[in-house]
Design a protein around this motif. Structure first.
Motif, short mmCIF file in Angstrom:
data_model
loop_
_atom_site.label_atom_id
_atom_site.label_comp_id
_atom_site.label_asym_id
_atom_site.label_seq_id
_atom_site.Cartn_x
_atom_site.Cartn_y
_atom_site.Cartn_z
N THR A 6 -33.39 42.92 -10.52
CA THR A 6 -34.02 42.56 -9.16
C THR A 6 -33.55 41.47 -8.43
O THR A 6 -32.56 40.68 -9.00
CB THR A 6 -35.56 42.22 -9.52
N GLY A 7 -33.47 41.52 -7.15
CA GLY A 7 -32.67 40.57 -6.48
C GLY A 7 -31.18 40.71 -6.60
O GLY A 7 -30.59 39.74 -6.47
N ALA A 8 -30.95 41.83 -6.55
CA ALA A 8 -29.28 42.07 -6.88
C ALA A 8 -28.41 42.13 -5.79
O ALA A 8 -27.31 42.44 -5.77
CB ALA A 8 -29.52 43.63 -7.78
N SER A 9 -28.99 41.93 -4.58
CA SER A 9 -28.43 41.91 -3.30
C SER A 9 -27.36 40.96 -3.06
O SER A 9 -26.46 40.88 -2.22
CB SER A 9 -29.10 42.15 -2.13
N SER A 10 -27.40 39.85 -3.71
CA SER A 10 -26.48 38.63 -3.64
C SER A 10 -26.60 37.50 -4.79
O SER A 10 -27.49 37.74 -5.74
CB SER A 10 -26.99 37.95 -2.12
N GLY A 11 -25.89 36.66 -4.71
CA GLY A 11 -25.84 35.46 -5.51
C GLY A 11 -25.83 35.87 -7.23
O GLY A 11 -25.13 36.68 -7.62
N ILE A 12 -26.86 35.10 -7.84
CA ILE A 12 -26.77 35.61 -9.39
C ILE A 12 -26.97 36.90 -9.65
O ILE A 12 -26.54 37.26 -10.74
CB ILE A 12 -27.70 34.37 -10.03
N GLY A 13 -28.08 37.55 -8.75
CA GLY A 13 -28.22 38.99 -9.39
C GLY A 13 -27.32 39.82 -9.06
O GLY A 13 -26.96 40.60 -10.05
N ARG A 14 -26.51 39.64 -8.15
CA ARG A 14 -25.26 40.55 -7.74
C ARG A 14 -24.21 40.39 -8.71
O ARG A 14 -23.72 41.18 -9.46
CB ARG A 14 -24.82 40.18 -6.50
N ASP A 15 -23.97 38.96 -9.48
CA ASP A 15 -22.91 38.84 -10.07
C ASP A 15 -23.31 39.04 -11.72
O ASP A 15 -22.58 39.49 -12.63
CB ASP A 15 -22.80 37.19 -10.02
N ILE A 16 -24.48 38.97 -12.03
CA ILE A 16 -25.12 39.57 -13.17
C ILE A 16 -24.78 41.16 -13.21
O ILE A 16 -24.34 41.77 -14.30
CB ILE A 16 -26.61 39.31 -13.50
N ALA A 17 -25.20 41.82 -11.98
CA ALA A 17 -24.61 43.20 -11.97
C ALA A 17 -23.36 43.53 -12.13
O ALA A 17 -22.83 44.36 -13.11
CB ALA A 17 -25.19 43.78 -10.57
N TYR A 18 -22.25 42.74 -11.73
CA TYR A 18 -21.04 42.83 -12.10
C TYR A 18 -20.90 42.54 -13.57
O TYR A 18 -19.86 43.46 -14.06
CB TYR A 18 -19.98 41.93 -11.23
N GLU A 19 -21.24 41.51 -13.89
CA GLU A 19 -20.99 41.31 -15.52
C GLU A 19 -21.31 42.20 -16.35
O GLU A 19 -20.74 42.69 -17.35
CB GLU A 19 -21.63 39.82 -15.82
N LEU A 20 -22.41 42.81 -16.17
CA LEU A 20 -23.15 43.92 -16.99
C LEU A 20 -22.34 45.10 -16.91
O LEU A 20 -21.98 45.69 -17.84
CB LEU A 20 -24.49 44.12 -16.74
N ALA A 21 -21.87 45.49 -15.53
CA ALA A 21 -21.32 46.77 -15.47
C ALA A 21 -19.93 46.42 -16.13
O ALA A 21 -19.36 47.51 -16.62
CB ALA A 21 -20.98 46.99 -13.93
N GLY A 22 -19.29 45.29 -16.02
CA GLY A 22 -18.12 44.92 -16.86
C GLY A 22 -18.04 45.22 -18.31
O GLY A 22 -17.23 45.63 -19.04
N ARG A 23 -19.29 45.25 -18.77
CA ARG A 23 -19.62 45.45 -20.38
C ARG A 23 -19.84 46.75 -20.39
O ARG A 23 -20.37 47.23 -21.53
CB ARG A 23 -20.59 44.55 -20.80
N GLY A 24 -19.74 47.62 -19.25
CA GLY A 24 -20.11 49.11 -19.65
C GLY A 24 -21.57 49.43 -19.33
O GLY A 24 -21.93 50.92 -19.66
N CYS A 25 -22.46 48.75 -18.72
CA CYS A 25 -23.84 48.87 -18.63
C CYS A 25 -23.92 49.69 -17.32
O CYS A 25 -23.35 49.59 -16.16
CB CYS A 25 -24.62 47.78 -18.49
N ASP A 26 -24.91 50.96 -17.33
CA ASP A 26 -25.18 51.52 -15.89
C ASP A 26 -26.26 50.78 -15.64
O ASP A 26 -26.94 49.97 -16.22
CB ASP A 26 -25.72 52.82 -16.45
N LEU A 27 -26.51 50.86 -14.27
CA LEU A 27 -27.50 49.97 -13.50
C LEU A 27 -28.52 50.64 -12.62
O LEU A 27 -28.20 51.42 -12.13
CB LEU A 27 -26.57 48.74 -12.66
#
Length: 251
Positions: A6-27
């Protein structure tokens, strides 16, 4: 693995999305601003589903949960939140109530519902984004600090319940200090010290989540501040916090 953020549109949420995707996670990414989520989706190499939602509304929290029940969600990141700055007798009540709905009630609702799912399959991760503000009283930011204390203590209480029950389910609280995000502009303040980058905080948070850390405090400065704050009476900490908050500039 699949993560809901949640809150994935900017900041920490957005960058957690990048980090998890970099580990192969679907989002599954959620926020109010769908156009930001669409832009995020274009930059992520894994599968991404967008669910626009306003988590200040209970029915939207429940809808977000219901719309993900066909997905096998393994990770929940409760990141949505914001602050309202000013003396408690002067801040706008409706704005504060909306903030509390996002910071407290959306976290409470989604944590409870997804925790039940994770307990049923005896696997899963919940990362609640709290704040270093949750460790202390926060004059001139009183309701925001109190909301993050709720998130922190809720997380710690649930963690002990899971431990005693022998559940293979993780829950933790991310407690950063100042981070360079849109939080400043939303709250109408400027930090009196340099903030960490949201990229660093996200990478650190995900690493510590997978290591099983319950309370995650990025940065040496905030670790030291947290340690020393525990040695001082709350009255002294409140005076220090007031001085820090007073140095911030309102809009």
């Amino acid at each position: 693995m699949k993560a809901l953020i949640t809150g994935a549109s900017s900041g920490i949420g957005r960058d957690i999305a990048y980090e998890l995707a970099g580990r192969g996670c679907d989002l599954i990414v959620s926020a109010r601003r769908e156009e930001r989520l669409l832009a995020l989706k274009e930059k992520i190499p894994t599968n991404v589903r967008i669910i626009a939602a306003d988590l200040s509304k209970q029915e939207e929290c429940l809808r977000l949960y219901e719309e993900t029940q066909e997905e096998d969600v393994d990770i929940l990141v409760n990141n949505a939140g914001y602050g309202v700055f000013g003396a408690f007798n002067e801040t706008d009540l409706s704005q504060e109530i909306s903030m509390l709905d996002v910071n407290i009630f959306s976290v409470h609702i989604l944590t409870k519902l997804f925790l039940k799912n994770f307990i049923r399959k005896n696997n899963g991760f919940i990362l609640n984004v709290a704040s270093s503000a949750g460790f202390m009283p926060g004059p001139l930011f009183a309701s925001y600090y109190a909301s993050k204390a709720y998130v922190l203590r809720l997380t710690q209480g649930i963690r002990e319940e899971l431990r005693k029950a022998g559940r293979n389910v993780y829950i933790g609280a991310l407690c950063p200090g100042p981070v360079n995000t849109e939080f400043n502009a939303t709250a109408g303040v400027q930090f009196g010290m340099n903030g960490l980058s949201s990229e660093y905080v996200a990478k650190y948070a995900v690493k510590k989540m997978f290591c099983g850390k319950t309370v995650i405090v990025p940065g040496a400065v905030m670790k030291a501040a947290h340690f020393f704050s525990k040695l001082l009476p709350d009255s002294i900490v409140a005076k220090m916090a007031y001085a820090v908050q007073k140095g911030k500039q309102g809009k």
